[in-house]
Motif scaffolding. Structure first.
Motif, PDB file in Angstrom:
ATOM      1  N   LEU A  68      48.055  63.313  83.924  1.00 41.52           N
ATOM      2  CA  LEU A  68      49.448  62.885  83.871  1.00 41.52           C
ATOM      3  C   LEU A  68      50.224  63.770  82.899  1.00 41.52           C
ATOM      4  CD1 LEU A  68      48.919  58.996  83.702  1.00 41.52           C
ATOM      5  CD2 LEU A  68      49.545  60.363  85.711  1.00 41.52           C
ATOM      6  N   VAL A  69      51.429  64.150  83.275  1.00 40.63           N
ATOM      7  CA  VAL A  69      52.271  65.016  82.442  1.00 40.63           C
ATOM      8  C   VAL A  69      52.766  64.230  81.224  1.00 40.63           C
ATOM      9  CG1 VAL A  69      54.412  66.360  82.367  1.00 40.63           C
ATOM     10  CG2 VAL A  69      52.968  66.419  84.423  1.00 40.63           C
ATOM     11  N   SER A  70      52.736  64.868  80.065  1.00 36.08           N
ATOM     12  CA  SER A  70      53.214  64.250  78.830  1.00 36.08           C
ATOM     13  C   SER A  70      54.672  64.653  78.560  1.00 36.08           C
ATOM     14  CB  SER A  70      52.356  64.691  77.639  1.00 36.08           C
ATOM     15  OG  SER A  70      52.595  66.067  77.346  1.00 36.08           O
ATOM     16  N   PHE A  71      55.279  64.001  77.594  1.00 39.39           N
ATOM     17  CA  PHE A  71      56.659  64.285  77.192  1.00 39.39           C
ATOM     18  C   PHE A  71      56.796  65.752  76.767  1.00 39.39           C
ATOM     19  CE2 PHE A  71      59.825  64.603  73.772  1.00 39.39           C
ATOM     20  CZ  PHE A  71      60.953  64.059  74.374  1.00 39.39           C
ATOM     21  N   GLU A  72      55.915  66.212  75.903  1.00 41.45           N
ATOM     22  CA  GLU A  72      56.006  67.573  75.389  1.00 41.45           C
ATOM     23  C   GLU A  72      55.798  68.592  76.504  1.00 41.45           C
ATOM     24  OE1 GLU A  72      54.232  65.137  74.032  1.00 41.45           O
ATOM     25  OE2 GLU A  72      55.335  64.819  72.146  1.00 41.45           O
ATOM     26  N   GLU A  73      54.866  68.324  77.410  1.00 37.21           N
ATOM     27  CA  GLU A  73      54.597  69.263  78.497  1.00 37.21           C
ATOM     28  C   GLU A  73      55.819  69.435  79.398  1.00 37.21           C
ATOM     29  OE1 GLU A  73      49.773  68.782  79.203  1.00 37.21           O
ATOM     30  OE2 GLU A  73      51.140  67.287  80.053  1.00 37.21           O
ATOM     31  N   PHE A  74      56.460  68.323  79.756  1.00 42.94           N
ATOM     32  CA  PHE A  74      57.602  68.448  80.664  1.00 42.94           C
ATOM     33  C   PHE A  74      58.802  69.079  79.965  1.00 42.94           C
ATOM     34  CE2 PHE A  74      61.487  66.962  82.755  1.00 42.94           C
ATOM     35  CZ  PHE A  74      61.273  67.517  84.014  1.00 42.94           C
TER      36      PHE A  74
ATOM     37  N   LYS B 165      49.714  57.647  77.265  1.00 46.32           N
ATOM     38  CA  LYS B 165      50.352  58.839  76.676  1.00 46.32           C
ATOM     39  C   LYS B 165      50.985  59.728  77.747  1.00 46.32           C
ATOM     40  CE  LYS B 165      47.463  59.013  72.514  1.00 46.32           C
ATOM     41  NZ  LYS B 165      46.823  57.701  72.709  1.00 46.32           N
ATOM     42  N   ALA B 166      51.579  59.092  78.735  1.00 46.42           N
ATOM     43  CA  ALA B 166      52.253  59.803  79.827  1.00 46.42           C
ATOM     44  C   ALA B 166      53.751  59.602  79.716  1.00 46.42           C
ATOM     45  CB  ALA B 166      51.753  59.283  81.177  1.00 46.42           C
ATOM     46  N   VAL B 167      54.517  60.599  80.163  1.00 49.90           N
ATOM     47  CA  VAL B 167      55.970  60.458  80.185  1.00 49.90           C
ATOM     48  C   VAL B 167      56.402  59.882  81.530  1.00 49.90           C
ATOM     49  CG1 VAL B 167      56.515  62.760  81.141  1.00 49.90           C
ATOM     50  CG2 VAL B 167      58.132  61.623  79.596  1.00 49.90           C
ATOM     51  N   GLY B 168      57.493  59.155  81.517  1.00 51.62           N
ATOM     52  CA  GLY B 168      58.147  58.725  82.743  1.00 51.62           C
ATOM     53  C   GLY B 168      59.595  59.149  82.682  1.00 51.62           C
ATOM     54  N   ILE B 169      60.147  59.550  83.832  1.00 54.36           N
ATOM     55  CA  ILE B 169      61.584  59.805  83.929  1.00 54.36           C
ATOM     56  C   ILE B 169      62.196  58.603  84.635  1.00 54.36           C
ATOM     57  CG2 ILE B 169      63.397  61.330  84.755  1.00 54.36           C
ATOM     58  CD1 ILE B 169      61.384  63.583  84.857  1.00 54.36           C
ATOM     59  N   PHE B 170      63.173  57.988  84.007  1.00 53.49           N
ATOM     60  CA  PHE B 170      63.782  56.761  84.526  1.00 53.49           C
ATOM     61  C   PHE B 170      65.233  57.045  84.905  1.00 53.49           C
ATOM     62  CE2 PHE B 170      60.204  55.614  81.955  1.00 53.49           C
ATOM     63  CZ  PHE B 170      59.609  54.559  82.649  1.00 53.49           C
ATOM     64  N   PHE B 171      65.500  57.020  86.198  1.00 54.32           N
ATOM     65  CA  PHE B 171      66.814  57.374  86.722  1.00 54.32           C
ATOM     66  C   PHE B 171      67.684  56.127  86.805  1.00 54.32           C
ATOM     67  CE2 PHE B 171      64.018  60.733  88.463  1.00 54.32           C
ATOM     68  CZ  PHE B 171      64.657  61.829  87.893  1.00 54.32           C
ATOM     69  N   MET B 172      68.784  56.150  86.050  1.00 56.85           N
ATOM     70  CA  MET B 172      69.617  54.971  85.831  1.00 56.85           C
ATOM     71  C   MET B 172      70.957  55.072  86.551  1.00 56.85           C
ATOM     72  SD  MET B 172      69.386  52.138  84.106  1.00 56.85           S
ATOM     73  CE  MET B 172      70.529  50.756  84.081  1.00 56.85           C
ATOM     74  N   PRO B 173      71.274  54.140  87.463  1.00 60.51           N
ATOM     75  CA  PRO B 173      72.636  54.048  88.003  1.00 60.51           C
ATOM     76  C   PRO B 173      73.494  53.273  87.010  1.00 60.51           C
ATOM     77  CG  PRO B 173      71.209  52.459  89.100  1.00 60.51           C
ATOM     78  CD  PRO B 173      70.362  53.155  88.071  1.00 60.51           C
ATOM     79  N   THR B 174      74.428  53.945  86.376  1.00 61.21           N
ATOM     80  CA  THR B 174      75.058  53.405  85.168  1.00 61.21           C
ATOM     81  C   THR B 174      76.096  52.313  85.412  1.00 61.21           C
ATOM     82  OG1 THR B 174      76.521  55.333  85.224  1.00 61.21           O
ATOM     83  CG2 THR B 174      74.621  55.421  83.733  1.00 61.21           C
ATOM     84  N   LEU B 175      76.515  52.122  86.652  1.00 64.25           N
ATOM     85  CA  LEU B 175      77.501  51.069  86.919  1.00 64.25           C
ATOM     86  C   LEU B 175      76.993  49.705  86.467  1.00 64.25           C
ATOM     87  CD1 LEU B 175      80.183  50.113  88.127  1.00 64.25           C
ATOM     88  CD2 LEU B 175      79.050  50.010  90.368  1.00 64.25           C
ATOM     89  N   VAL B 176      75.685  49.467  86.560  1.00 66.29           N
ATOM     90  CA  VAL B 176      75.148  48.151  86.192  1.00 66.29           C
ATOM     91  C   VAL B 176      75.204  47.909  84.685  1.00 66.29           C
ATOM     92  CG1 VAL B 176      73.664  48.047  88.232  1.00 66.29           C
ATOM     93  CG2 VAL B 176      72.747  48.954  86.077  1.00 66.29           C
ATOM     94  N   LEU B 177      75.471  48.955  83.903  1.00 65.67           N
ATOM     95  CA  LEU B 177      75.670  48.787  82.463  1.00 65.67           C
ATOM     96  C   LEU B 177      77.097  48.364  82.137  1.00 65.67           C
ATOM     97  CD1 LEU B 177      73.789  51.966  81.166  1.00 65.67           C
ATOM     98  CD2 LEU B 177      72.917  49.617  81.263  1.00 65.67           C
ATOM     99  N   GLU B 178      77.980  48.504  83.123  1.00 64.09           N
ATOM    100  CA  GLU B 178      79.389  48.180  82.914  1.00 64.09           C
ATOM    101  C   GLU B 178      79.817  46.858  83.544  1.00 64.09           C
ATOM    102  OE1 GLU B 178      81.862  52.187  82.190  1.00 64.09           O
ATOM    103  OE2 GLU B 178      81.723  51.547  84.276  1.00 64.09           O
TER     104      GLU B 178
END
Length: 314
Positions: free
Chosen positions: A40-46, A86-99
């Motif tokens: 699994l790719v780590s934060f530093e690697e990506f 110890k793996a990184v995840g990329i979390f794609f956020m649709p920001t309208l739900v924050l508003e």
């Protein structure tokens, strides 16, 4: 490097017998499989790939994990599991739900289908009754005609998703979905409750070296937008995220996985480092050349393509 995408990862779903998701048990089994066979790719690697794309050679076939739609379970279930490994995840956020405290159209559709399924075509018939001919994108209908042909689902569900996700004009979508919700004796509050990540959860994930990224603002298919509105949807999303997060990288995922002839220029103008698509015909085993030449159209595998990725229902 292989990039794998996830949406719903849940332990179960009460009251939604037709709702599709990956069970948390199978998610953990799939991560075990990835660790054993690929790594699994780590934060530093990506993060290192931005300045040195050639570093991807060291990763070989390691798996980069990505999660779409800013769902609550990504914090409650996924995030602790990634920390443990110890793996990184990329979390794609649709920001309208924050508003606003209302569900996005795409998730309202998922909820309705999850609750009623095909229903003998009743859900589709109700939508067709509410939608008038001038509400449809007749000129672009051909673009989406075969989108759900390979979906393992009821024909009524396929047609319902096609109608609400792609064929109806964006300016009428909220109106029709609100009417559908009312006809089904539901409320938007019921759907929205505990559905999405909030700012506190995103801050905690960010502080623990998860990558928070843009999934545009309102999760509208870019093929249904002009260049001005596409740019607005993209820019606004980054403005909101960067109002409370110091993003290490500017990362983006196209809503519905698709882009237009304007998309690359828009993202380049916003200084986006990498962007991800969900198109089957694109090369998915990524190398240094992909990062250098096509950093804004990097393709992903669906988690269903690997062992333990089978969909659960209800």
């Amino acid at each position: 490097m292989k990039v794998v995408m996830y949406h719903y990862v849940r332990e179960g779903v009460e009251g939604l017998p037709h709702f599709c998701y990956l069970s948390f048990a199978n998610f953990k089994k799939q991560l075990d499989f990835f660790e054993k066979n690929y790594g699994l790719v780590s934060f530093e690697e990506f993060c290192g790939l931005k300045d040195e794309p050639g570093l991807i050679r060291r990763l070989k076939n390691k798996i980069l994990l990505t999660f779409d739609d800013g769902l609550r379970e990504h914090f409650e279930l996924v995030f602790p599991e990634l920390l443990r490994r110890k793996a990184v995840g990329i979390f794609f956020m649709p920001t309208l739900v924050l508003e606003r405290q209302r569900p996005l159209a795409v998730h309202t559709i998922h909820y309705l289908v999850g609750k009623y399924g095909g229903g003998g075509g009743k859900l589709l018939a109700l939508a067709q009754k509410l939608i008038k001919p001038d509400m449809l994108e007749s000129e672009r209908e051909f673009l989406f005609a075969d989108y759900y042909d390979l979906l393992d689902d009821d024909e009524g569900v396929k047609k319902f998703k096609l109608l609400l996700n792609y064929n109806i004009k964006e300016e009428f979508k909220d109106e029709i979905l609100a009417a559908l919700i009312a006809e089904c004796d539901l409320t938007e509050a019921q759907i929205y409750e505990n559905y999405y990540l909030g700012r506190d959860e995103l801050e905690t994930m960010h502080e623990n070296k998860m990558l928070i990224a843009s999934h545009a603002h309102a999760h509208i298919n870019f093929l249904n937008l002009d260049a001005h509105e596409e740019a607005h949807q993209t820019r606004k999303s980054f403005e909101i995220l960067e109002s409370f997060l110091d993003l290490r990288l500017r990362l983006f995922c196209y809503p519905y996985g698709e882009f237009t002839r304007h998309s690359k220029a828009i993202l380049q103008g916003l200084g986006v480092d990498f962007a991800f698509v969900s198109l089957d015909e694109y090369k998915k085993d990524l190398d240094a050349q992909d990062l250098r030449l096509n950093p804004l159209t990097l393709a992903r595998y669906d988690c269903n393509a690997f062992p333990f990725g089978k969909v659960s229902r209800g």
